[in-house]
Motif scaffolding. Structure first.
Motif, PDB file in Angstrom:
ATOM      1  N   VAL A   1       0.820  -1.212   0.000  1.00 32.61           N
ATOM      2  CA  VAL A   1       0.000   0.000   0.000  1.00 32.61           C
ATOM      3  C   VAL A   1       0.856   1.266   0.000  1.00 32.61           C
ATOM      4  O   VAL A   1       0.895   2.001  -0.999  1.00 32.61           O
ATOM      5  N   ASP A   2       1.553   1.531   1.089  1.00 31.56           N
ATOM      6  CA  ASP A   2       2.241   2.816   1.240  1.00 31.56           C
ATOM      7  C   ASP A   2       3.330   3.026   0.186  1.00 31.56           C
ATOM      8  O   ASP A   2       3.387   4.084  -0.460  1.00 31.56           O
ATOM      9  N   GLY A   3       4.197   2.022   0.008  1.00 32.31           N
ATOM     10  CA  GLY A   3       5.270   2.162  -0.980  1.00 32.31           C
ATOM     11  C   GLY A   3       4.756   2.335  -2.391  1.00 32.31           C
ATOM     12  O   GLY A   3       5.147   3.279  -3.094  1.00 32.31           O
ATOM     13  N   PRO A   4       3.883   1.456  -2.872  1.00 27.78           N
ATOM     14  CA  PRO A   4       3.342   1.622  -4.224  1.00 27.78           C
ATOM     15  C   PRO A   4       2.596   2.940  -4.426  1.00 27.78           C
ATOM     16  O   PRO A   4       2.722   3.569  -5.480  1.00 27.78           O
ATOM     17  N   LEU A   5       1.807   3.379  -3.423  1.00 33.56           N
ATOM     18  CA  LEU A   5       1.050   4.611  -3.601  1.00 33.56           C
ATOM     19  C   LEU A   5       1.965   5.821  -3.753  1.00 33.56           C
ATOM     20  O   LEU A   5       1.671   6.737  -4.532  1.00 33.56           O
ATOM     21  N   ALA A   6       3.076   5.823  -3.009  1.00 25.27           N
ATOM     22  CA  ALA A   6       4.042   6.919  -3.183  1.00 25.27           C
ATOM     23  C   ALA A   6       4.572   6.930  -4.613  1.00 25.27           C
ATOM     24  O   ALA A   6       4.741   7.995  -5.229  1.00 25.27           O
TER      25      ALA A   6
END
Length: 427
Positions: free
Chosen positions: A83-88
């Motif tokens: 979630v967090d890494g891909p969204l960035a």
């Protein structure tokens, strides 16, 4: 095109990397460490603070995210990697004007997701498709590839002489071969602008089939005849899945069992449109020239644990019999004939039995890597030492009708096999 690929060292990512390079694209591989392929590498760890994507995306036309884990571990959570890494990265793509983004997700990552794995994938998918990007979410079904961890498990199950089927093996699957999945993703990357924008694209095999039929199909591909089946009660599988969740190490845990029970199927139309033909059926998953090697590996996958268990039983039963069953006086007499001083005979008996017990416990321990090879060497050394001493001091045991010494020869051969199988993979 210039393409940024994350997860290029993974099961699907590594094949996608090679296929995109073979198609003539310029590839940038982003990850924690170089994957050894010679691909241009940039450091980008989703589990760490995000890199400055703006600089890395300069001139990039397409981004493909193939990062994924099936089970969380220390330093690698679903929230960070899914979630967090891909969204960035996705938000940076929108800001940089990247032409296309392809997200490698999973079939079942939708509103009905019941596992943390699927929910995390679904969250990233939903937020990606809400961005002003020519974005597509790819949702592969169960992916078969000879080197894949799930394929290794299913091949080992298929090679058993009696197929164990959880709850009767009626769970619907639609497995897709990794080569078809990769070819479809390459076609998606190269498709005309907007053709697949905003879509969730399922990558599946040509038809749905129950788990029992999948295992029998793999069995046929291995060159084996159909096997009888054994229906395992759902309660037993649930208990085994709970054990797997608690102690880890295998592919069966509560989430895997939930996903299997839910099923894994979808319409094949999108896959056929991308491939320009029907994907290969299960019966064609294993090329005939590879069948003997895969069959041998699959059979080793279930016979080696059986051999380790039998070896552990030998050590543990020997310890128990030496201490509590065999007449103590007879054991001390044999030690005396072997040259052990009277003052040390009792200690030698207890010490030898204790060492046997320790070897039995260590044989069952879930060791990792090549460290267990030292255990096999130590056991072989002890057996060889016992055999040498007895051959000199008690040579009549070579002519004993029950063969107490000749049985050491297959034990030494078994230890040689275990030692060879635990060889660390080449770097």
């Amino acid at each position: 095109m210039r393409i940024l690929l994350t997860g290029s060292s993974g099961f699907i990512g590594s094949r996608l990397r090679d296929a995109l390079r073979a198609a003539g694209h310029e590839l940038i591989c982003a990850g924690r460490r170089p994957d050894g392929s010679g691909c241009r590498f940039v450091a980008a760890d989703f589990a760490a603070p995000p890199p400055h994507w703006a600089a890395l995306l300069d001139g990039v036309e397409v981004v493909v995210n193939a990062v994924g884990i099936f089970r969380e571990r220390p330093g690698a959570s679903f929230a960070a990697l899914h979630v967090d890494g891909p969204l960035a990265l996705f938000e940076a793509c929108a800001a940089a004007g990247v032409r296309r983004v392809v997200q490698l997700s999973a079939l079942g990552a939708d509103d009905g997701a019941s596992t943390a794995y699927h929910r995390s994938k679904a969250e990233a998918d939903r937020r990606l498709l809400a961005l002003p990007l020519d974005a597509t979410v790819v949702q592969p079904s169960l992916v078969f590839g000879a080197e894949g961890p799930s394929a290794a498990l299913f091949l080992a199950l298929a090679a058993l002489p009696l197929l164990p089927l959880p709850a009767g093996g009626h769970q619907p699957l639609q497995p897709v071969h990794v080569d078809d999945a990769v070819a479809a993703i390459v076609a998606l990357v190269q498709a005309p602008p907007g053709r697949w924008r905003g879509r969730r694209v399922a990558l599946v095999g040509p038809r749905s089939l129950p788990l029992a039929a999948y295992l029998q199909g793999l069995r046929a591909g291995l060159g084996l005849r159909p096997a009888a089946t054994l229906a395992l009660p759902a309660a037993l599988v649930t208990a085994a899945a709970g054990f797997g969740s608690r102690f880890g190490g295998g592919l069966l845990d509560r989430d895997a069992w939930r996903m299997l029970q839910r099923g894994n199927t979808a319409a094949v139309a999108d896959t056929m449109a991308l491939l320009g033909a029907a994907p290969r059926p299960v019966e064609a998953f294993i090329p005939r020239p590879l069948a003997p090697a895969l069959r041998a590996r699959a059979e080793l996958a279930w016979t080696l644990p059986l051999l380790r268990l039998s070896l552990a039983v030998v050590w543990l039963v020997t310890a128990w019999v030496s201490l509590f069953v065999h007449p103590r006086a007879d054991s001390l007499e044999l030690l005396a004939r072997a040259g052990v001083p009277a003052a040390l005979q009792a200690a030698a008996l207890v010490g030898a039995a204790g060492l046997d017990a320790v070897f039995g416990v260590l044989t069952l321990a879930p060791w990792r890597g090549g460290a267990r090879r030292w255990l096999w060497l130590a056991q072989a050394a002890l057996i060889a030492g016992y055999t040498l001493v007895i051959s000199v001091a008690l040579p009549e045991f070579w002519s004993h009708p029950y063969g107490p010494l000749t049985k050491n020869l297959p034990l030494l051969a078994l230890l040689a096999l275990l030692w060879a199988q635990d060889r660390p993979p080449p770097r």
